[in-house]
Design an enzyme around this catalytic site. Structure first.
Site, PDB file in Angstrom:
ATOM      1  N   ARG A 153     -48.795 -66.139  14.404  1.00 43.12           N
ATOM      2  CA  ARG A 153     -49.627 -65.177  14.319  1.00 43.12           C
ATOM      3  C   ARG A 153     -51.001 -65.412  14.313  1.00 43.12           C
ATOM      4  O   ARG A 153     -51.887 -64.554  13.901  1.00 43.12           O
ATOM      5  CB  ARG A 153     -49.444 -64.859  12.700  1.00 43.12           C
ATOM      6  CG  ARG A 153     -48.267 -64.137  12.459  1.00 43.12           C
ATOM      7  CD  ARG A 153     -47.920 -63.502  11.035  1.00 43.12           C
ATOM      8  NE  ARG A 153     -46.613 -63.325  10.647  1.00 43.12           N
ATOM      9  CZ  ARG A 153     -45.910 -64.446  10.216  1.00 43.12           C
ATOM     10  NH1 ARG A 153     -46.624 -65.648  10.061  1.00 43.12           N
ATOM     11  NH2 ARG A 153     -44.483 -64.455   9.939  1.00 43.12           N
ATOM     12  N   HIS A 191     -40.014 -69.219  21.309  1.00 44.38           N
ATOM     13  CA  HIS A 191     -40.503 -67.778  21.235  1.00 44.38           C
ATOM     14  C   HIS A 191     -42.115 -67.680  21.281  1.00 44.38           C
ATOM     15  O   HIS A 191     -42.454 -68.400  20.230  1.00 44.38           O
ATOM     16  CB  HIS A 191     -40.039 -67.087  19.982  1.00 44.38           C
ATOM     17  CG  HIS A 191     -39.979 -65.633  19.945  1.00 44.38           C
ATOM     18  ND1 HIS A 191     -41.289 -64.972  20.113  1.00 44.38           N
ATOM     19  CD2 HIS A 191     -38.996 -64.812  19.997  1.00 44.38           C
ATOM     20  CE1 HIS A 191     -40.946 -63.547  20.208  1.00 44.38           C
ATOM     21  NE2 HIS A 191     -39.611 -63.446  20.065  1.00 44.38           N
ATOM     22  N   TYR A 251     -46.293 -63.398  18.837  1.00 40.18           N
ATOM     23  CA  TYR A 251     -46.358 -61.785  18.738  1.00 40.18           C
ATOM     24  C   TYR A 251     -47.713 -61.359  19.405  1.00 40.18           C
ATOM     25  O   TYR A 251     -47.634 -60.076  19.650  1.00 40.18           O
ATOM     26  CB  TYR A 251     -46.008 -61.534  17.461  1.00 40.18           C
ATOM     27  CG  TYR A 251     -44.686 -61.765  17.027  1.00 40.18           C
ATOM     28  CD1 TYR A 251     -43.564 -61.756  17.690  1.00 40.18           C
ATOM     29  CD2 TYR A 251     -44.641 -62.674  15.663  1.00 40.18           C
ATOM     30  CE1 TYR A 251     -42.282 -62.205  17.412  1.00 40.18           C
ATOM     31  CE2 TYR A 251     -43.169 -62.884  15.342  1.00 40.18           C
ATOM     32  CZ  TYR A 251     -42.006 -62.596  16.403  1.00 40.18           C
ATOM     33  OH  TYR A 251     -40.800 -63.038  15.732  1.00 40.18           O
ATOM     34  N   HIS A 302     -41.962 -61.126  24.777  1.00 40.70           N
ATOM     35  CA  HIS A 302     -42.146 -59.683  24.536  1.00 40.70           C
ATOM     36  C   HIS A 302     -42.979 -59.171  25.612  1.00 40.70           C
ATOM     37  O   HIS A 302     -44.082 -59.458  25.682  1.00 40.70           O
ATOM     38  CB  HIS A 302     -42.555 -59.249  23.120  1.00 40.70           C
ATOM     39  CG  HIS A 302     -41.512 -59.527  21.941  1.00 40.70           C
ATOM     40  ND1 HIS A 302     -41.875 -59.381  20.618  1.00 40.70           N
ATOM     41  CD2 HIS A 302     -40.551 -60.389  21.911  1.00 40.70           C
ATOM     42  CE1 HIS A 302     -40.844 -59.854  19.916  1.00 40.70           C
ATOM     43  NE2 HIS A 302     -40.219 -60.467  20.642  1.00 40.70           N
ATOM     44  N   GLU A 315     -37.900 -60.346  26.789  1.00 38.49           N
ATOM     45  CA  GLU A 315     -36.897 -59.971  25.963  1.00 38.49           C
ATOM     46  C   GLU A 315     -36.816 -58.574  25.912  1.00 38.49           C
ATOM     47  O   GLU A 315     -37.892 -57.930  25.916  1.00 38.49           O
ATOM     48  CB  GLU A 315     -37.219 -60.461  24.534  1.00 38.49           C
ATOM     49  CG  GLU A 315     -36.357 -60.099  23.435  1.00 38.49           C
ATOM     50  CD  GLU A 315     -36.563 -60.836  22.114  1.00 38.49           C
ATOM     51  OE1 GLU A 315     -37.716 -61.562  21.916  1.00 38.49           O
ATOM     52  OE2 GLU A 315     -35.766 -60.433  21.004  1.00 38.49           O
ATOM     53  N   ASP A 365     -31.543 -59.386  23.259  1.00 36.31           N
ATOM     54  CA  ASP A 365     -31.555 -59.116  21.707  1.00 36.31           C
ATOM     55  C   ASP A 365     -30.591 -57.984  21.299  1.00 36.31           C
ATOM     56  O   ASP A 365     -30.936 -56.850  21.592  1.00 36.31           O
ATOM     57  CB  ASP A 365     -32.944 -59.018  21.345  1.00 36.31           C
ATOM     58  CG  ASP A 365     -33.001 -59.151  19.827  1.00 36.31           C
ATOM     59  OD1 ASP A 365     -32.377 -58.359  19.210  1.00 36.31           O
ATOM     60  OD2 ASP A 365     -34.029 -59.996  19.182  1.00 36.31           O
ATOM     61  N   HIS A 368     -32.234 -55.303  19.176  1.00 42.60           N
ATOM     62  CA  HIS A 368     -33.215 -54.391  19.908  1.00 42.60           C
ATOM     63  C   HIS A 368     -32.505 -53.509  20.801  1.00 42.60           C
ATOM     64  O   HIS A 368     -32.960 -52.250  21.109  1.00 42.60           O
ATOM     65  CB  HIS A 368     -34.202 -55.350  20.625  1.00 42.60           C
ATOM     66  CG  HIS A 368     -35.151 -56.161  20.005  1.00 42.60           C
ATOM     67  ND1 HIS A 368     -35.856 -57.220  20.638  1.00 42.60           N
ATOM     68  CD2 HIS A 368     -35.211 -56.526  18.687  1.00 42.60           C
ATOM     69  CE1 HIS A 368     -36.402 -57.766  19.477  1.00 42.60           C
ATOM     70  NE2 HIS A 368     -35.946 -57.260  18.341  1.00 42.60           N
ATOM     71  N   HIS A 387     -30.287 -63.378  21.783  1.00 44.44           N
ATOM     72  CA  HIS A 387     -30.841 -63.272  20.319  1.00 44.44           C
ATOM     73  C   HIS A 387     -29.524 -62.209  19.507  1.00 44.44           C
ATOM     74  O   HIS A 387     -29.269 -61.187  19.746  1.00 44.44           O
ATOM     75  CB  HIS A 387     -32.061 -62.555  20.006  1.00 44.44           C
ATOM     76  CG  HIS A 387     -33.225 -63.398  20.433  1.00 44.44           C
ATOM     77  ND1 HIS A 387     -34.471 -62.782  20.626  1.00 44.44           N
ATOM     78  CD2 HIS A 387     -33.168 -64.927  20.427  1.00 44.44           C
ATOM     79  CE1 HIS A 387     -35.210 -63.966  20.960  1.00 44.44           C
ATOM     80  NE2 HIS A 387     -34.613 -64.867  21.015  1.00 44.44           N
ATOM     81  N   ASP A 425     -36.955 -52.019  14.772  1.00 44.14           N
ATOM     82  CA  ASP A 425     -36.717 -53.526  15.043  1.00 44.14           C
ATOM     83  C   ASP A 425     -36.616 -54.163  13.717  1.00 44.14           C
ATOM     84  O   ASP A 425     -37.520 -54.990  13.157  1.00 44.14           O
ATOM     85  CB  ASP A 425     -37.847 -54.075  15.741  1.00 44.14           C
ATOM     86  CG  ASP A 425     -37.737 -55.494  16.228  1.00 44.14           C
ATOM     87  OD1 ASP A 425     -36.499 -56.263  15.730  1.00 44.14           O
ATOM     88  OD2 ASP A 425     -38.505 -56.337  16.637  1.00 44.14           O
ATOM     89  N   HIS A 443     -33.899 -56.678  11.750  1.00 45.91           N
ATOM     90  CA  HIS A 443     -32.652 -57.330  11.817  1.00 45.91           C
ATOM     91  C   HIS A 443     -31.831 -57.608  10.767  1.00 45.91           C
ATOM     92  O   HIS A 443     -32.319 -57.619   9.551  1.00 45.91           O
ATOM     93  CB  HIS A 443     -33.055 -58.818  12.352  1.00 45.91           C
ATOM     94  CG  HIS A 443     -33.756 -59.116  13.599  1.00 45.91           C
ATOM     95  ND1 HIS A 443     -34.207 -60.047  14.036  1.00 45.91           N
ATOM     96  CD2 HIS A 443     -34.188 -58.012  14.534  1.00 45.91           C
ATOM     97  CE1 HIS A 443     -34.929 -59.766  15.200  1.00 45.91           C
ATOM     98  NE2 HIS A 443     -34.976 -58.509  15.294  1.00 45.91           N
ATOM     99  N   GLU A 466     -31.698 -64.346  14.477  1.00 50.22           N
ATOM    100  CA  GLU A 466     -33.130 -64.384  14.103  1.00 50.22           C
ATOM    101  C   GLU A 466     -32.946 -63.383  12.719  1.00 50.22           C
ATOM    102  O   GLU A 466     -33.698 -62.472  12.765  1.00 50.22           O
ATOM    103  CB  GLU A 466     -33.779 -63.533  15.140  1.00 50.22           C
ATOM    104  CG  GLU A 466     -34.242 -64.427  16.354  1.00 50.22           C
ATOM    105  CD  GLU A 466     -35.105 -63.492  17.437  1.00 50.22           C
ATOM    106  OE1 GLU A 466     -34.419 -62.427  17.639  1.00 50.22           O
ATOM    107  OE2 GLU A 466     -35.939 -64.157  18.010  1.00 50.22           O
TER     108      GLU A 466
HETATM  109 ZN    ZN Z   1     -36.425 -58.130  16.620  1.00 51.86          ZN
HETATM  110 FE    FE Z   2     -35.263 -61.181  19.514  1.00 55.85          FE
HETATM  111 FE    FE Z   3     -38.421 -61.585  20.146  1.00 59.23          FE
END
Ligand code: ZN
Ligand code: FE
Ligand code: FE
Length: 280
Positions: free
Chosen positions: A39, A69, A72, A109, A146, A179, A182, A216, A229, A231, A259
């Site tokens: 982050r 990964h 973000y 992403h 992804e 994923d 997703h 994923h 999104d 999970h 995840e």
């Molecule tokens: Zn996600």
């Molecule tokens: Fe993912």
């Molecule tokens: Fe991701």
């Protein structure tokens, strides 16, 4: 037991090599990490000491693949020059860390188009990726695009987006991470056998299954096409267990990473569920 290439996202708190302890405890042979605080923009270089700690832990573990990964914050599709160059720099630094750690894949992403629109956004992503690959040309690390849920203006919810970017970058260091949550949230109905076959048929036709490098595994709290999104634990969301059984058997050869929320030892429960689905 044969290698399942199945694992979870592991924490690096207290040091990158600590991820191996968590992985070993869960008995997995694959895991995903963030190579830095995901982050924050602040990038870090891997010290010689960290590198040694990590490779020692790698060598003395049963781990076959480690996936990273990316943060973000990266948005190669941004219309703001400063954000775009920060994103490129951050991705270059990520690829360098992966190279130092012997991590084969960095999952990304693709980006959010915002006011630029999807076509221009994809052009910028491709341009950014070309710059990153050029700056790290001695590395073998692959950047995996992804697929996304399609939340907001995020690019990558449609397999055609991934293909467009791949065509424009034109490098064998670009691959794809699929994923499940997703894809489902984006409208790909993998619940039934027909829907599953249709989805991966489309994926193969548009993207090419040979470019799929990581999956994923997440069930979905949101409905089909909800673009949410969120999970969920395997078998407890709107996708349901069936699709995951198919994936466990169809993609034995590819790294598969959970995840899902970690609290209450759900990693173990999800892993147990997925392992029980493998046909011998
Ligand atoms: Zn996600
Ligand atoms: Fe993912
Ligand atoms: Fe991701």
């Amino acid at each position: 037991m044969a290698d399942l290439l199945l694992g979870v996202h592991c924490s690096i708190s207290g040091g990158l090599h600590n991820a191996f302890d968590e992985a070993n405890q869960l008995g997995v042979d694959t895991f995903q990490i963030f190579t830095k605080n995901q982050r924050q923009w602040r990038d870090k270089k891997i010290s010689a000491y960290e590198k040694k700690e990590f490779s020692d832990a790698f060598d003395s573990s049963a781990i076959k693949t480690v996936v990273s990964h990316t943060t973000y914050l990266i948005n190669l599709a941004s219309g703001k020059d400063d954000l775009r160059s920060k994103s490129e720099a951050s991705l270059i630094s990520e690829v360098e860390r992966c190279t130092d750690l012997g991590v084969a894949y960095a999952v990304l992403h693709p980006g959010a188009a915002k006011d630029l629109g999807y076509d221009k956004g994809m052009e910028q992503i491709a341009m950014g990726l070309r710059n990153v690959l050029k700056a790290t040309r001695d590395s073998n690390v692959m950047i995996l695009l992804e697929n996304t849920a399609g939340q907001g203006s995020s690019i990558g919810y449609d397999f055609n987006h991934l293909r467009t970017i791949m065509d424009q970058v034109d490098s064998d260091r670009i691959g794809v991470c699929f994923d499940t949550c997703h894809a489902f949230a984006a409208g790909y109905d993998i619940r039934s056998k027909e829907g599953y076959d249709d989805t991966f048929g489309q994926f193969d036709e548009i993207v090419g299954l040979e470019h799929l490098k990581v999956l994923h595994l997440n069930d979905s709290k949101g409905d089909l096409g909800s673009k949410l999104d969120r999970h969920d634990n395997i078998g407890f969301g709107n996708i349901g267990a069936e699709a995951f059984g198919r994936i466990m058997n169809d993609f034995k050869h590819l790294p598969k990473v959970l995840e899902t929320p970690k609290k209450d030892d759900w990693d173990s429960k999800n892993l147990e569920m997925l392992r029980s689905m493998v046909n011998n």
